[in-house]
Design an enzyme around this catalytic site. Structure first.
Site, PDB file in Angstrom:
ATOM      1  CG  HIS A  88      -1.988   1.077   1.120  1.00 28.34           C
ATOM      2  ND1 HIS A  88      -3.321   0.766   0.924  1.00 28.34           N
ATOM      3  CD2 HIS A  88      -1.929   2.439   1.156  1.00 28.34           C
ATOM      4  CE1 HIS A  88      -4.028   1.888   0.870  1.00 28.34           C
ATOM      5  NE2 HIS A  88      -3.192   2.915   1.007  1.00 28.34           N
ATOM      6  CG  ASP A 119      -0.815   5.101   4.359  1.00 25.29           C
ATOM      7  OD1 ASP A 119      -1.333   5.194   3.232  1.00 25.29           O
ATOM      8  OD2 ASP A 119      -1.248   5.714   5.356  1.00 25.29           O
ATOM      9  CB  SER A 163      -9.508  10.175  -3.003  1.00 22.48           C
ATOM     10  OG  SER A 163      -8.907  10.951  -1.992  1.00 22.48           O
ATOM     11  CG  ASN A 217      -5.974  13.269   3.824  1.00 27.54           C
ATOM     12  OD1 ASN A 217      -6.031  14.495   3.834  1.00 27.54           O
ATOM     13  ND2 ASN A 217      -6.303  12.540   2.770  1.00 27.54           N
ATOM     14  CG  HIS A 256      -1.255   6.653  -1.813  1.00 30.36           C
ATOM     15  ND1 HIS A 256      -2.425   6.092  -2.286  1.00 30.36           N
ATOM     16  CD2 HIS A 256      -1.324   6.582  -0.454  1.00 30.36           C
ATOM     17  CE1 HIS A 256      -3.173   5.702  -1.261  1.00 30.36           C
ATOM     18  NE2 HIS A 256      -2.521   5.985  -0.137  1.00 30.36           N
TER      19      HIS A 256
END
Length: 313
Positions: free
Chosen positions: A39, A256, A85, A261, A41
């Site tokens: 995981h 991560d 997102s 956030n 990004h």
């Protein structure tokens, strides 16, 4: 032409999106060959891959070269890139990363109402093996069952995993929905449970029951998000270790990175790797968590066979 003031404000990183740790330590823990960050990004650069106008946050750029350098530093040779997102259903940044990864990367997509079957098949050919549903209110309105069924219909036959991003008691609130989903379901980041609720809180009870179904997997990532004690996050590490012990064949882990956030500064990714010695103690559990399980879940190709030992003079 001078950029409008409003656009300048939108281009600045949002509160809660700090830059990644500037100098992660070199982990003391040696990871097994084929270890996977399940995981992470890839974000931007925004000048090449603009963030979605409808996004709810603006991150610091974390381009593919930066993420690859981090993985090399940590000893990770594979990764699953989760569409953020802030990019919406524009998957150009993910497709670019997957092409550059040459089989080292897999992807998780965000399928919107306008994403066609043809686009989904293109994503599959590129290496996407799952889609993510965000239930967190700061990211989007929770998907309806009709929206979920629409996505499931469009990905039918591809054997993709369904990833769920929930927080607080949402894993309990949506337990019936989760049980009804076909195929393999992956819950992100320890379901971001509230440890203040204690071990018998509704979220943890639901999460353990779901994990026992045999169809639900868990990412034991995000100890920094879940912990109420701060680094080295002993409360969340103990929780993650308990889930690895409960279902060692259905857990995966990820950095991560770059940690959007969050509250406070970004965690030290080298520390997060070293904590795996307590989350998955011993070489067998560590290999399951980092190599075997993600390879099965995300359809990675077999690792190359080790060559014959070279005779020493």
């Amino acid at each position: 032409m001078t950029e409008p003031v409003l656009d300048q404000a939108r281009s600045a990183p949002s509160p809660g999106c700090p830059p990644p740790h500037p100098a992660p330590r070199s982990p003391a823990l040696v990871l097994p060959p084929g270890a996977c960050d399940a995981h992470c990004h890839i974000l931007g650069p925004a000048a090449v891959f603009p963030y979605a106008p409808e996004r709810t946050f603006t991150p610091h750029d974390a381009p593919k070269e930066q993420v690859a350098a981090l993985h090399a530093h940590l000893g990770l040779s594979r990764a699953v890139v989760v569409q953020s997102s802030c990019n919406g259903s524009d998957h150009r940044v993910l497709l670019d990363a997957l092409a550059a990864g040459a089989g080292r990367l897999r992807g998780v997509a965000l399928i919107g109402e306008r994403t066609t079957r043809e686009e989904i098949e293109e994503l599959h050919r590129a290496g996407v093996r799952g889609f993510r549903l965000n239930f967190l209110p700061h990211l989007r309105t929770a998907p309806t069952r009709a929206e979920i069924d629409s996505v499931l219909e469009r990905v039918d036959g591809l054997d993709w995993v369904t990833e769920l991003h929930v927080t607080g008691t949402e894993v309990a609130d949506h337990e019936a929905l989760i049980r009804s989903l076909p195929g393999r379901v992956v819950i992100d980041h320890l379901a971001r449970v509230n440890l203040a609720d204690g071990p018998r809180g509704p979220a943890l009870r639901s999460l353990r029951a779901l994990l026992d179904t045999g169809d639900v997997w868990l990412k034991v990532s995000g100890v920094d998000r879940v912990s109420r004690q701060g680094p080295p996050y002993p409360d969340a590490v103990a929780l993650a270790a308990s889930f690895v012990a409960q279902a060692p064949e259905r857990v995966v882990w990820g950095t991560d990175y770059p940690h959007v956030n969050i509250e406070g500064a970004a965690p030290d990714d080298g520390l997060l790797v070293d904590l795996l010695a307590d989350i998955a103690p011993g070489p067998d559990l560590l290999r399951r968590l980092l190599v075997d399980n993600p390879a099965h879940l995300f359809d990675f190709p077999p690792l190359p066979a080790a060559g014959p030992a070279t005779e020493q003079p």
